[in-house]
Design a protein around this motif. Structure first.
Motif, PDB file in Angstrom:
ATOM      1  N   ARG A   1       3.021  30.375  46.737  1.00 20.69           N
ATOM      2  CA  ARG A   1       2.769  29.026  47.297  1.00 20.69           C
ATOM      3  C   ARG A   1       4.021  28.154  47.170  1.00 20.69           C
ATOM      4  O   ARG A   1       4.236  27.255  47.977  1.00 20.69           O
TER       5      ARG A   1
ATOM      6  N   GLN B   1       3.877  29.252  62.609  1.00 21.21           N
ATOM      7  CA  GLN B   1       4.575  27.968  62.745  1.00 21.21           C
ATOM      8  C   GLN B   1       5.178  27.811  64.148  1.00 21.21           C
ATOM      9  O   GLN B   1       5.810  28.739  64.661  1.00 21.21           O
TER      10      GLN B   1
ATOM     11  N   PHE C   1       2.663  33.292  57.197  1.00 23.91           N
ATOM     12  CA  PHE C   1       2.832  31.844  57.315  1.00 23.91           C
ATOM     13  C   PHE C   1       3.796  31.511  58.458  1.00 23.91           C
ATOM     14  O   PHE C   1       3.492  30.692  59.330  1.00 23.91           O
TER      15      PHE C   1
ATOM     16  N   THR D   1       7.989  25.263  54.246  1.00 25.70           N
ATOM     17  CA  THR D   1       7.302  24.206  55.003  1.00 25.70           C
ATOM     18  C   THR D   1       8.177  22.964  55.139  1.00 25.70           C
ATOM     19  O   THR D   1       8.364  22.439  56.245  1.00 25.70           O
ATOM     20  N   GLN D   2       8.736  22.517  54.013  1.00 23.39           N
ATOM     21  CA  GLN D   2       9.515  21.268  54.083  1.00 23.39           C
ATOM     22  C   GLN D   2      10.846  21.500  54.809  1.00 23.39           C
ATOM     23  O   GLN D   2      11.337  20.610  55.499  1.00 23.39           O
TER      24      GLN D   2
ATOM     25  N   LEU E   1      11.231  23.618  57.303  1.00 24.66           N
ATOM     26  CA  LEU E   1      10.886  23.712  58.734  1.00 24.66           C
ATOM     27  C   LEU E   1      10.770  22.316  59.348  1.00 24.66           C
ATOM     28  O   LEU E   1      11.114  22.112  60.517  1.00 24.66           O
ATOM     29  N   ALA E   2      10.314  21.374  58.544  1.00 22.69           N
ATOM     30  CA  ALA E   2      10.206  19.995  59.038  1.00 22.69           C
ATOM     31  C   ALA E   2      11.598  19.478  59.405  1.00 22.69           C
ATOM     32  O   ALA E   2      11.773  18.801  60.433  1.00 22.69           O
TER      33      ALA E   2
ATOM     34  N   ILE F   1       6.326  29.236  50.028  1.00 21.07           N
ATOM     35  CA  ILE F   1       5.812  28.713  51.301  1.00 21.07           C
ATOM     36  C   ILE F   1       5.992  27.192  51.387  1.00 21.07           C
ATOM     37  O   ILE F   1       6.342  26.658  52.444  1.00 21.07           O
ATOM     38  N   ALA F   2       5.828  26.501  50.268  1.00 18.94           N
ATOM     39  CA  ALA F   2       6.041  25.040  50.264  1.00 18.94           C
ATOM     40  C   ALA F   2       7.499  24.725  50.611  1.00 18.94           C
ATOM     41  O   ALA F   2       7.789  23.783  51.363  1.00 18.94           O
TER      42      ALA F   2
END
Ligand SMILES: *Cc1c(COP(=O)(O)O)cnc(C)c1O
Length: 433
Positions: A415, A313, A309, A422-423, A425-426, A418-419
């Motif tokens: 998951r 990115q 993942f 993800t947030q 990384l934002a 990874i979630a």
């Protein structure tokens, strides 16, 4: 246990075999001392003439059950538990080194072990030469001296995640008549058994995956039982000449290749230095071992998914995970760690320190900890924690750029890991402007 049992069966049932009516689970023998009917019987223990226990600074039955399980898991002949991984590495090296000795060690090792060799053991007169884990056979040979007594490396280094060429290191060590000591903490014997590739002594920080729950600090030393101390008697006088503190016994003679190393480390070094694991901690360790073979594949699966993942990115400049295709150590990982390596992944964020700070602050599930390798996912930014005294320039030179994150993937649903990434990384993206 029978050699035909798989590693999983050994994880669950190795080491401890209760008799009729005895406790099913390893009992915690919470006793400093042991009672004897005659002083003659006790004297035999002090002379190493009989097996048994007299004082828990040297040996305790709970520890020995668990050490025996770890020996079986690694395919060794004898083992002992220590109070920490640091103590395991120190005792393993100091058992065959003394003032005037020299060690050849991979430079890619745990920071604590690097300091142990580079600072503390030097003060004791034991010198070290560090070699690259990627050194050629000639370069490795060139590091040896007449007073070299051991070679040292980590199967997967913490935190650099380099993979040791165990077969090559063992070949070179043996050409110079010294044993190869391998710290097998990260893969555990579930993923790699260095003895099968020629290693002689295995060490562990059991604090990591073996315990696996962040419950107890501990270490272990395992002897493969293959190194012939007597063949190179001049190099290892501690094992091959009389120990006057035990009425002149010679460890290699009395306990053979299979038992000499651990018996000496227990009866001399534990006696004099005392870094023993508490039986309570050995009990926790054993609970962890009972599920190690079930947990390790999940740690590795989660880490590989996280690595794949992260690699995709745009905020990430590079991802380091040996079992990830394209990694510098991928080929070596496929040879030594075909079923997976460990749950630790490192990656660098574009945007350096501010991006790393914003990323870490935003994490919800993954906690900020100095620890790695337990059930709960956690991470660390060396630049703002363990290495915070260094400038960005020094960090880059040390191979830990300011934006580097060490992520230890736990046993949660991938998951959700990874979630969370993800947030966070934002947030890093915003910090990068
Ligand atoms: C953590 C660690 C150590 C030190 O172990 P402690 O149990 O913390 O003393 C040694 N080697 C490796 C590879 C480690 O990860």
């Amino acid at each position: 246990m029978a050699d035909t049992y798989g590693i999983g069966t050994t994880c669950v049932q190795g080491g401890y075999h209760p008799g009729n009516g005895q406790p099913r689970e390893v009992p915690i023998i919470q006793s400093t001392t042991f009672k004897y009917d005659t002083s003659e019987a006790m004297g035999k223990l002090f002379d190493l003439e009989a097996d048994g226990y007299f004082y828990s600074r040297l040996q305790n039955p709970t520890n020995d059950y668990v050490a025996k399980k770890i020996a079986e898991m690694e395919g060794g002949t004898a083992a002992m538990l220590t109070s920490s991984g640091q103590a395991a590495n120190f005792l393993a090296i100091f058992n065959i080194c003394e003032a005037g000795s020299h060690v050849v060690a991979s430079s890619s090792i745990y920071g604590g072990t690097f300091n142990l060799l580079n600072v503390t053991m030097k003060k004791m007169g034991v010198d070290v030469t560090f070699v690259s884990p990627d050194a050629t056979e000639d370069e490795l040979n060139a590091a040896f001296r007449p007073n070299t007594r051991a070679m040292f490396g980590e199967t997967i280094a913490n935190p650099a995640l380099t993979v040791l060429d165990i077969e090559l290191f063992a070949k070179v060590a043996h050409a110079h008549h010294v044993p190869l000591i391998v710290d097998n903490t990260f893969p555990t014997p579930v993923n790699c058994r260095p003895i099968e590739w020629g290693a002689d002594i295995i060490t562990h920080s059991t604090t990591k995956y073996m315990d696996g729950h962040g419950a107890a600090i501990g270490g272990a030393i395992v002897d493969a039982g293959k190194f012939d101390w007597e063949a190179y008697a001049g190099l290892f006088p501690g094992l091959t000449t009389p120990d006057e503190s035990y009425h002149g016994i010679v460890y290699a003679e009395k306990f053979g290749k299979e038992g000499a190393f651990i018996t000496k480390a227990t009866s001399q070094l534990m006696r004099d230095l005392g870094p023993i694991q508490s039986p309570q901690n050995a009990f926790y360790l054993n609970l962890g071992l009972e599920s190690l073979h079930v947990r390790m594949p999940r740690h590795c699966e989660n880490a590989l998914k996280a690595a794949e993942f992260l690699e995709a990115q745009p905020e990430v400049t590079f991802v380091n995970y040996p079992n990830l295709k394209g990694n510098k150590y991928y080929e070596r990982a496929m040879k030594y760690l075909p079923h997976g390596g460990c749950g630790v992944v490192t990656f660098e964020l574009k945007g350096g320190r501010p991006a790393a700070e914003a990323f870490m602050k935003e994490l919800k599930l993954i906690a900020i900890e100095t620890h790695v390798a337990d059930a709960r996912s956690c991470c660390l930014n060396p630049a703002t924690s363990t290495h915070r005294q260094l400038t960005d320039e020094q960090l880059r030179e040390a191979g830990v750029p300011a934006g580097l994150i060490r992520l230890s993937c736990g046993l949660e649903d991938s998951r959700d890991i990874i979630a969370d990434l993800t947030q966070a990384l934002a947030a890093a993206r915003k910090a990068m402007g």
